[in-house]
Design a protein around this motif. Sequence first.
Motif, PDB file in Angstrom:
ATOM      1  N   GLN A   1      -8.672  -5.688  -1.452  1.00  0.00           N
ATOM      2  CA  GLN A   1      -8.842  -4.241  -1.341  1.00  0.00           C
ATOM      3  C   GLN A   1      -9.308  -3.900   0.059  1.00  0.00           C
ATOM      4  O   GLN A   1      -9.783  -4.764   0.800  1.00  0.00           O
ATOM      5  CB  GLN A   1      -9.844  -3.724  -2.384  1.00  0.00           C
ATOM      6  CG  GLN A   1     -11.256  -4.247  -2.196  1.00  0.00           C
ATOM      7  CD  GLN A   1     -12.197  -3.817  -3.303  1.00  0.00           C
ATOM      8  OE1 GLN A   1     -11.786  -3.584  -4.435  1.00  0.00           O
ATOM      9  NE2 GLN A   1     -13.496  -3.696  -2.973  1.00  0.00           N
ATOM     10  N   GLY A   2      -9.169  -2.631   0.437  1.00  0.00           N
ATOM     11  CA  GLY A   2      -9.575  -2.198   1.764  1.00  0.00           C
ATOM     12  C   GLY A   2     -11.059  -1.874   1.822  1.00  0.00           C
ATOM     13  O   GLY A   2     -11.714  -1.671   0.809  1.00  0.00           O
TER      14      GLY A   2
ATOM     15  N   GLY B   1       0.812  -1.206   0.000  1.00  0.00           N
ATOM     16  CA  GLY B   1       0.000   0.000   0.000  1.00  0.00           C
ATOM     17  C   GLY B   1       0.844   1.254   0.000  1.00  0.00           C
ATOM     18  O   GLY B   1       0.694   2.126  -0.849  1.00  0.00           O
TER      19      GLY B   1
ATOM     20  N   THR C   1      -5.728  -3.120  10.040  1.00  0.00           N
ATOM     21  CA  THR C   1      -5.353  -4.502   9.715  1.00  0.00           C
ATOM     22  C   THR C   1      -4.632  -5.162  10.882  1.00  0.00           C
ATOM     23  O   THR C   1      -4.939  -6.299  11.255  1.00  0.00           O
ATOM     24  CB  THR C   1      -4.461  -4.539   8.462  1.00  0.00           C
ATOM     25  OG1 THR C   1      -5.180  -3.988   7.354  1.00  0.00           O
ATOM     26  CG2 THR C   1      -4.060  -5.960   8.131  1.00  0.00           C
TER      27      THR C   1
ATOM     28  N   THR D   1      -4.858   8.020   8.357  1.00  0.00           N
ATOM     29  CA  THR D   1      -5.768   7.284   9.230  1.00  0.00           C
ATOM     30  C   THR D   1      -5.433   7.499  10.706  1.00  0.00           C
ATOM     31  O   THR D   1      -4.286   7.402  11.124  1.00  0.00           O
ATOM     32  CB  THR D   1      -5.692   5.773   8.916  1.00  0.00           C
ATOM     33  OG1 THR D   1      -5.920   5.589   7.520  1.00  0.00           O
ATOM     34  CG2 THR D   1      -6.741   5.006   9.696  1.00  0.00           C
TER      35      THR D   1
ATOM     36  N   THR E   1     -15.159  -6.477  -1.246  1.00  0.00           N
ATOM     37  CA  THR E   1     -14.003  -6.600  -0.351  1.00  0.00           C
ATOM     38  C   THR E   1     -14.086  -7.893   0.463  1.00  0.00           C
ATOM     39  O   THR E   1     -13.097  -8.612   0.612  1.00  0.00           O
ATOM     40  CB  THR E   1     -13.919  -5.388   0.598  1.00  0.00           C
ATOM     41  OG1 THR E   1     -13.787  -4.198  -0.170  1.00  0.00           O
ATOM     42  CG2 THR E   1     -12.736  -5.511   1.549  1.00  0.00           C
TER      43      THR E   1
ATOM     44  N   ASN F   1     -17.887  -2.787  -0.506  1.00  0.00           N
ATOM     45  CA  ASN F   1     -17.490  -3.546   0.681  1.00  0.00           C
ATOM     46  C   ASN F   1     -17.890  -5.015   0.575  1.00  0.00           C
ATOM     47  O   ASN F   1     -17.254  -5.886   1.168  1.00  0.00           O
ATOM     48  CB  ASN F   1     -18.095  -2.925   1.941  1.00  0.00           C
ATOM     49  CG  ASN F   1     -17.350  -1.674   2.373  1.00  0.00           C
ATOM     50  OD1 ASN F   1     -16.190  -1.478   2.009  1.00  0.00           O
ATOM     51  ND2 ASN F   1     -18.013  -0.815   3.134  1.00  0.00           N
TER      52      ASN F   1
ATOM     53  N   TYR G   1      -3.615  -3.688   4.054  1.00  0.00           N
ATOM     54  CA  TYR G   1      -4.681  -4.684   4.058  1.00  0.00           C
ATOM     55  C   TYR G   1      -4.294  -6.005   3.404  1.00  0.00           C
ATOM     56  O   TYR G   1      -4.895  -7.031   3.669  1.00  0.00           O
ATOM     57  CB  TYR G   1      -5.956  -4.128   3.445  1.00  0.00           C
ATOM     58  CG  TYR G   1      -5.791  -3.442   2.106  1.00  0.00           C
ATOM     59  CD1 TYR G   1      -5.626  -4.157   0.932  1.00  0.00           C
ATOM     60  CD2 TYR G   1      -5.841  -2.052   2.028  1.00  0.00           C
ATOM     61  CE1 TYR G   1      -5.482  -3.528  -0.286  1.00  0.00           C
ATOM     62  CE2 TYR G   1      -5.703  -1.404   0.800  1.00  0.00           C
ATOM     63  CZ  TYR G   1      -5.538  -2.141  -0.354  1.00  0.00           C
ATOM     64  OH  TYR G   1      -5.392  -1.508  -1.563  1.00  0.00           O
TER      65      TYR G   1
END
Length: 366
Positions: A60-61, A9, A130, A294, A73, A70, A102
Amino acid sequence: MKILLSGGGTGGHIYPALALIKRIKQVHPSSEIMYIGTEKGLESKIVRNAAIAFKSIEIQGFKRSLSISNLKTILLFFISIKKSKKIIKDFQPDVVIGTGGYVCAPVIYAASKLKIPTIIHEQNSVAGVTNKFLARYATKIAVCFEEARAEFSRYSDKVSYTGNPRAQEVVGIKPSTILKDYHLAVNQPTVLIFGGSRGARSLNEAFIAALPELNKKKYQVLFATGDVHYERIKKQVEPQIKENLSISVVPYIENMPEVFANVDLVVSRSGATTLAELTALGLPSILVPSPYVTNDHQTKNAESLTKRGAAKMITEDQLTGKSLIKAIDELMLHEEIRNNMAKAAKQLGLPEAADHLIQMIKEIIR
């Protein structure tokens, strides 16, 4: 030893893994290494360029808001667990290590279900989503900031303060003549200002505002704009620095650790890898945390240093040309203050961070 690593990432997750791999190969040259990442992430290029065996999974996140993506995901997570299990069974590692991002989630989870010892490595003072998820499945948890222990309070018996392997990679770098490459004098007090590989708009604007005063200073300034900002800023500042041999403006600095070893002060963001390098080298710094990350973890990273006297911090909303000049002058014009900050930074450095992780690996695979 056979070691499987995963992380991706951002460079902050990838470069510590590469530093650890480099050290493992130095002390255990017969070790076999494999890396799992994604094809879309930076790791697909960086890891392959380092000639390390690379396998990819698709993951993917999560979106922080309600989103149909989602559901995809979740589906990708289960598919990537299955693929990770196959890679692990084929490679048969002695240990699996996740350095964040992730992509680590299905890899570490799969390894734990296959009863393979696992380590997660948290570079920041605030744990990523994560790693918080993986904490219950990991055999050991390595942290780079003492403050991060609280993030894993339910699993405190697993946590060890190891530091960032990147520190061990840079600690032996010696002063050189690299500043000549940037048309600056060697052995002259120098300030390095940069906002990461892509640059930081706020730092760029503060530098432009501070330039009339910087032009009058006896210390040198090396300023990296970031590739995407370079042409615009070059047009703005070129008339002011055309005949000033003590200010150099460049888009990007390729070998940042070597430049670090040849400057007296750094002004930068407070990402985990940067701070590992600064403390390993004992460099005073002025940190401008990015507020766009984040959990505001860069502010927490910076606070970890500032409360120990190892750095100064300017929040983004306080950053102006005047505040930048004031903070730089407080250090560049007062050598004793700068030296005290350098000593405090050095005390926080963990120059044997990679060796600590290697020892952890040996303990869990016995």
